[in-house]
Design a protein around this motif. Structure first.
Motif, PDB file in Angstrom:
ATOM      1  N   VAL A 115       0.900  -1.269  -0.312  1.00 22.29           N
ATOM      2  CA  VAL A 115      -0.164  -0.049   0.114  1.00 22.29           C
ATOM      3  C   VAL A 115       0.703   1.387  -0.137  1.00 22.29           C
ATOM      4  O   VAL A 115       1.564   1.526   0.934  1.00 22.29           O
ATOM      5  CB  VAL A 115      -0.992  -0.008   1.207  1.00 22.29           C
ATOM      6  CG1 VAL A 115      -1.703   1.273   1.311  1.00 22.29           C
ATOM      7  CG2 VAL A 115      -1.930  -1.310   0.998  1.00 22.29           C
ATOM      8  N   ALA A 116       0.914   1.987  -1.064  1.00 18.28           N
ATOM      9  CA  ALA A 116       1.785   3.242  -1.316  1.00 18.28           C
ATOM     10  C   ALA A 116       0.779   4.333  -1.515  1.00 18.28           C
ATOM     11  O   ALA A 116       0.882   4.983  -2.816  1.00 18.28           O
ATOM     12  CB  ALA A 116       2.803   3.107  -2.467  1.00 18.28           C
ATOM     13  N   ASN A 283      10.887  -4.914   7.528  1.00 18.02           N
ATOM     14  CA  ASN A 283      10.646  -4.934   6.074  1.00 18.02           C
ATOM     15  C   ASN A 283       9.293  -4.172   5.611  1.00 18.02           C
ATOM     16  O   ASN A 283       8.864  -4.454   4.417  1.00 18.02           O
ATOM     17  CB  ASN A 283      10.464  -6.635   6.140  1.00 18.02           C
ATOM     18  CG  ASN A 283      11.607  -7.299   6.350  1.00 18.02           C
ATOM     19  OD1 ASN A 283      12.712  -6.899   6.599  1.00 18.02           O
ATOM     20  ND2 ASN A 283      11.440  -8.586   6.790  1.00 18.02           N
ATOM     21  N   TYR A 284       8.921  -3.322   6.218  1.00 16.74           N
ATOM     22  CA  TYR A 284       7.658  -2.787   6.029  1.00 16.74           C
ATOM     23  C   TYR A 284       6.458  -3.582   5.642  1.00 16.74           C
ATOM     24  O   TYR A 284       5.638  -3.252   5.125  1.00 16.74           O
ATOM     25  CB  TYR A 284       8.064  -1.636   4.748  1.00 16.74           C
ATOM     26  CG  TYR A 284       8.798  -0.480   5.214  1.00 16.74           C
ATOM     27  CD1 TYR A 284      10.225  -0.809   5.316  1.00 16.74           C
ATOM     28  CD2 TYR A 284       8.149   0.635   5.502  1.00 16.74           C
ATOM     29  CE1 TYR A 284      11.015   0.440   5.859  1.00 16.74           C
ATOM     30  CE2 TYR A 284       8.887   1.841   5.743  1.00 16.74           C
ATOM     31  CZ  TYR A 284      10.311   1.783   6.134  1.00 16.74           C
ATOM     32  OH  TYR A 284      11.006   2.810   6.652  1.00 16.74           O
ATOM     33  N   GLU A 285       6.411  -4.588   6.659  1.00 15.66           N
ATOM     34  CA  GLU A 285       5.248  -5.680   6.510  1.00 15.66           C
ATOM     35  C   GLU A 285       4.284  -5.143   7.793  1.00 15.66           C
ATOM     36  O   GLU A 285       5.060  -4.939   8.707  1.00 15.66           O
ATOM     37  CB  GLU A 285       5.850  -6.919   6.605  1.00 15.66           C
ATOM     38  CG  GLU A 285       4.506  -8.022   6.398  1.00 15.66           C
ATOM     39  CD  GLU A 285       4.927  -9.410   6.428  1.00 15.66           C
ATOM     40  OE1 GLU A 285       6.224  -9.650   6.718  1.00 15.66           O
ATOM     41  OE2 GLU A 285       4.123 -10.272   6.006  1.00 15.66           O
ATOM     42  N   THR A 286       3.021  -4.935   7.630  1.00 10.69           N
ATOM     43  CA  THR A 286       2.407  -4.594   8.718  1.00 10.69           C
ATOM     44  C   THR A 286       1.810  -5.788   9.461  1.00 10.69           C
ATOM     45  O   THR A 286       2.448  -6.930   9.557  1.00 10.69           O
ATOM     46  CB  THR A 286       0.929  -3.982   8.055  1.00 10.69           C
ATOM     47  OG1 THR A 286       0.261  -5.174   7.529  1.00 10.69           O
ATOM     48  CG2 THR A 286       1.181  -2.834   7.005  1.00 10.69           C
ATOM     49  N   PHE A 292       2.196  -4.915   2.870  1.00  5.94           N
ATOM     50  CA  PHE A 292       3.057  -4.097   3.156  1.00  5.94           C
ATOM     51  C   PHE A 292       2.681  -2.811   2.999  1.00  5.94           C
ATOM     52  O   PHE A 292       1.826  -2.577   2.553  1.00  5.94           O
ATOM     53  CB  PHE A 292       4.450  -4.344   2.204  1.00  5.94           C
ATOM     54  CG  PHE A 292       4.956  -5.864   2.361  1.00  5.94           C
ATOM     55  CD1 PHE A 292       4.489  -6.936   2.059  1.00  5.94           C
ATOM     56  CD2 PHE A 292       6.272  -5.882   2.820  1.00  5.94           C
ATOM     57  CE1 PHE A 292       4.832  -8.275   2.318  1.00  5.94           C
ATOM     58  CE2 PHE A 292       6.918  -7.194   3.205  1.00  5.94           C
ATOM     59  CZ  PHE A 292       6.277  -8.393   3.015  1.00  5.94           C
ATOM     60  N   VAL A 293       3.643  -1.790   3.438  1.00  6.68           N
ATOM     61  CA  VAL A 293       3.397  -0.319   3.340  1.00  6.68           C
ATOM     62  C   VAL A 293       4.708   0.467   2.969  1.00  6.68           C
ATOM     63  O   VAL A 293       5.827  -0.077   3.216  1.00  6.68           O
ATOM     64  CB  VAL A 293       2.722   0.071   4.442  1.00  6.68           C
ATOM     65  CG1 VAL A 293       3.853   0.117   5.717  1.00  6.68           C
ATOM     66  CG2 VAL A 293       2.013   1.622   4.296  1.00  6.68           C
ATOM     67  N   ALA A 294       4.520   1.527   2.081  1.00  6.89           N
ATOM     68  CA  ALA A 294       5.796   2.558   1.991  1.00  6.89           C
ATOM     69  C   ALA A 294       5.592   3.659   1.656  1.00  6.89           C
ATOM     70  O   ALA A 294       4.417   4.014   1.131  1.00  6.89           O
ATOM     71  CB  ALA A 294       6.607   1.767   0.752  1.00  6.89           C
ATOM     72  N   GLY A 295       6.114   4.740   1.877  1.00  8.28           N
ATOM     73  CA  GLY A 295       5.763   6.202   1.354  1.00  8.28           C
ATOM     74  C   GLY A 295       5.183   6.852   2.587  1.00  8.28           C
ATOM     75  O   GLY A 295       4.989   6.355   3.552  1.00  8.28           O
ATOM     76  N   ASP A 296       4.543   7.994   2.187  1.00  3.73           N
ATOM     77  CA  ASP A 296       3.725   8.733   3.083  1.00  3.73           C
ATOM     78  C   ASP A 296       2.730   7.900   3.861  1.00  3.73           C
ATOM     79  O   ASP A 296       2.312   8.512   4.957  1.00  3.73           O
ATOM     80  CB  ASP A 296       3.143  10.230   2.514  1.00  3.73           C
ATOM     81  CG  ASP A 296       4.319  11.149   2.242  1.00  3.73           C
ATOM     82  OD1 ASP A 296       5.512  10.887   2.838  1.00  3.73           O
ATOM     83  OD2 ASP A 296       3.958  11.931   1.807  1.00  3.73           O
ATOM     84  N   GLU A 309      11.748   3.638   0.632  1.00  4.14           N
ATOM     85  CA  GLU A 309      10.904   2.774   1.321  1.00  4.14           C
ATOM     86  C   GLU A 309      10.379   1.973   0.372  1.00  4.14           C
ATOM     87  O   GLU A 309      10.137   0.640   0.661  1.00  4.14           O
ATOM     88  CB  GLU A 309       9.870   3.286   2.092  1.00  4.14           C
ATOM     89  CG  GLU A 309      10.237   4.118   3.452  1.00  4.14           C
ATOM     90  CD  GLU A 309       9.347   4.753   4.163  1.00  4.14           C
ATOM     91  OE1 GLU A 309       9.566   4.981   5.431  1.00  4.14           O
ATOM     92  OE2 GLU A 309       8.296   5.309   3.558  1.00  4.14           O
ATOM     93  N   GLY A 310       9.915   2.327  -0.679  1.00  4.66           N
ATOM     94  CA  GLY A 310       9.392   1.579  -1.969  1.00  4.66           C
ATOM     95  C   GLY A 310      10.274   0.541  -2.311  1.00  4.66           C
ATOM     96  O   GLY A 310      10.007  -0.629  -2.427  1.00  4.66           O
TER      97      GLY A 310
END
Lengths: 360, 162
Positions: A115-116, A283-286, A292-296, A309-310
């Motif tokens: 999710v970005a 790892n940016y995994e929720t 996963f999530v990245a960015g703002d 992050e992406g």
């Protein structure tokens, strides 16, 4: 139902880099973006970016989507792109619902999702804040830098963060007069190099000032501002009136990530990250597996950090579903190092303080 | 005050300038980067090892004036437009100053324009000697102006009257 390996929601800086990174690892990726063009907010950023070479520093934001899309093209067998497609839901069974071009509604079952979705603008409350001529900074940038339309002739900018400073500069480049930039904070929030380049164009920056009210019948005609004390209370007798036809509100962003809440990810309010953000690991995994999530969407920061992050989330999501490249550790360490480097100075202090609170 | 107004103090400015003897020898960069931000394209752009940011990209760039050729590549690459080039070797009365200028219309060579200080206030008329906007400068034109030596530490911008 459409099957997919990794679905990336949002094709801005974080999403494009996530797609690139996952595709490079060998995964199939499907990018979903509600806009006509990929690039997110990058397509409005006519200024040069900060950071280092790996985050395309010194390149202009508007030129970065093309660089990333060209790079994505190298993996075109692995990449599918849906524009004018909005992810409207993400459910407990992992299914994502998409509305494409207003009449094509379908479901996707992904193995993993990143999710970005970025962030949205905050607004200010003051009398008559709904008068035509009062814009968010994003709208001003869209009018000017996407459609080539001048938003007005005389502007008062509210907010001396990076966006307020940059948009003021861009307005002047478009031939619009910027009367002043004000900010309730006692200090300029954005990078001082941006502040200096606007100041030397003759634009005053009024810190410790806020909007009292907007005045106008059919549209904005005047703005009354006043000084504030250290507790942000207006000081009587310090009012100033500006004759302007545009007031641009640039008072910060807040993460846009309702899809993650809907999916059942644990969310937390963290002021340093500008709002409610998902709890995640390195790892940016929720807290929901393979989400996963990245960015703002994971905390408001500069685009340079969103891109890294992406890259990191894309690498980790691909690895999680079976595409772990031989150089996984090297790539991962490089991305982490880049993020640490971007955040290690005074400008990144609050981000690090925020991240400390979200670790899973 | 700088953090409230965006205007650096005279003392801050002087610390960024090379000694006058160096300026009188020939073109040299003045890097007006006062606050740590994560950024290092100036270092990456310099082919002469005249700018050092180092491993931590938040560090403030340090200029090695003895290595600087005044080539102005860093000037066009700095995202903060914080660099200018000064050259005091051409005349006893004037200095040549290169500044970035991202506005239209661009001035014409030979034209006199308004010289502004760091507050954007008028200080003196200046003569435009050169307007460079090659593709490699990526839409950041570099303007060379001839300025009365008295304003060496004050001049920072121009205004082109339409």
């Amino acid at each position: 139902m459409k099957q997919a390996e990794i679905v990336i929601i949002g094709g801005g800086p974080a999403g494009l880099c996530a797609a690139l990174s996952a595709a490079k690892s060998g995964s199939n990726v499907l990018i979903i973006d509600k806009n006509k063009n990929l690039g997110g907010q990058l397509i409005k950023q006519t200024h040069m970016f900060f950071g280092s070479e790996k985050q395309y520093a010194s390149k202009r934001g508007i030129d970065i989507p093309e660089i990333l899309i060209d790079e994505l093209f190298k993996y075109k067998e692995n990449v599918e792109i849906k524009t004018e497609a909005t992810a409207v839901g993400m459910y407990e069974d992992g299914i994502i619902t998409v509305l494409e071009k207003e009449d094509n509604y379908y479901k996707i079952e992904p193995k993993a999702v990143i999710v970005a979705t970025g962030a949205y603008e905050k607004f200010l409350s003051f009398p008559n804040n709904d008068l035509p001529g009062i814009y968010g900074a994003g709208a001003v940038q869209t009018l000017m830098n996407v459609y080539g339309v001048k938003p007005g002739n005389k502007v008062l900018m509210v907010g001396a963060g990076n966006i307020g400073l940059i948009v003021s500069y861009q307005l002047m480049q478009a031939g619009v007069e910027v009367k002043a930039i004000l900010d309730a904070a006692p200090k300029i929030g954005g990078y001082l190099v941006h502040a200096s380049k606007i100041r030397r164009m003759g634009v005053p920056i009024l810190t410790s000032h806020t909007v009292k009210e907007a005045i106008g019948n059919e549209f904005l005609e005047k703005v009354v501002i006043s000084e504030v004390d250290e507790k942000f209370n207006r000081i009587k007798g310090t009012e100033m009136i500006f004759d302007v036809d545009v007031m641009c509100i640039s008072v910060g962003l807040t993460p846009l990530n309702e899809l993650l809440a809907l999916r059942g990810c644990e969310m937390k309010y963290i002021p340093q990250l500008s709002g409610i953000v998902p709890v995640r690991n390195e790892n940016y995994e929720t807290t929901v597996e393979n989400v996963f999530v990245a960015g703002d969407a994971t905390g408001v920061e500069e685009a340079s950090a969103a891109m890294v992050e992406g890259f990191l989330a894309g690498l980790c999501a691909a690895a999680k579903i079976g595409y772990k490249p031989d150089d996984f550790i090297d790539r991962k360490n490089d991305y982490i190092k880049q993020l640490n480097n971007l955040r290690s100075g005074p400008a990144g202090k609050h981000i690090l303080a925020g991240i400390e609170q979200i670790g899973r | 005050m700088f953090e409230k107004t965006g205007i650096p103090s005279a003392e801050m400015i002087m610390k960024k300038f090379p000694p006058i003897e160096r300026i009188n020898k020939g073109a040299v960069a003045v890097i007006e980067c006062y606050k740590e931000i994560p950024c290092n394209p100036c270092e990456t752009a310099c082919k002469f090892d005249a700018i050092n940011v180092g491993e931590d990209i938040n560090s403030i760039p340090k200029a090695k004036f003895e290595n600087c050729t005044g080539c102005a590549i860093c000037l066009s690459k700095c995202p903060g437009l914080a660099i200018m080039i000064v050259d005091g070797s051409k005349s006893k009365d004037t200095v040549e100053v290169k500044i970035p200028y991202e506005f239209l219309p661009l001035p014409k060579e030979g034209q006199f324009v308004k010289g502004l200080n760091r507050e954007g206030s008028y200080i003196t008329d200046v003569k435009v000697l050169k307007v460079l906007a090659p593709k490699s400068f990526d839409r950041t034109p570099v303007i060379t102006i001839e300025v009365d030596r008295r304003f060496l530490y004050e001049i920072r911008n121009i205004k082109v009257e339409v």
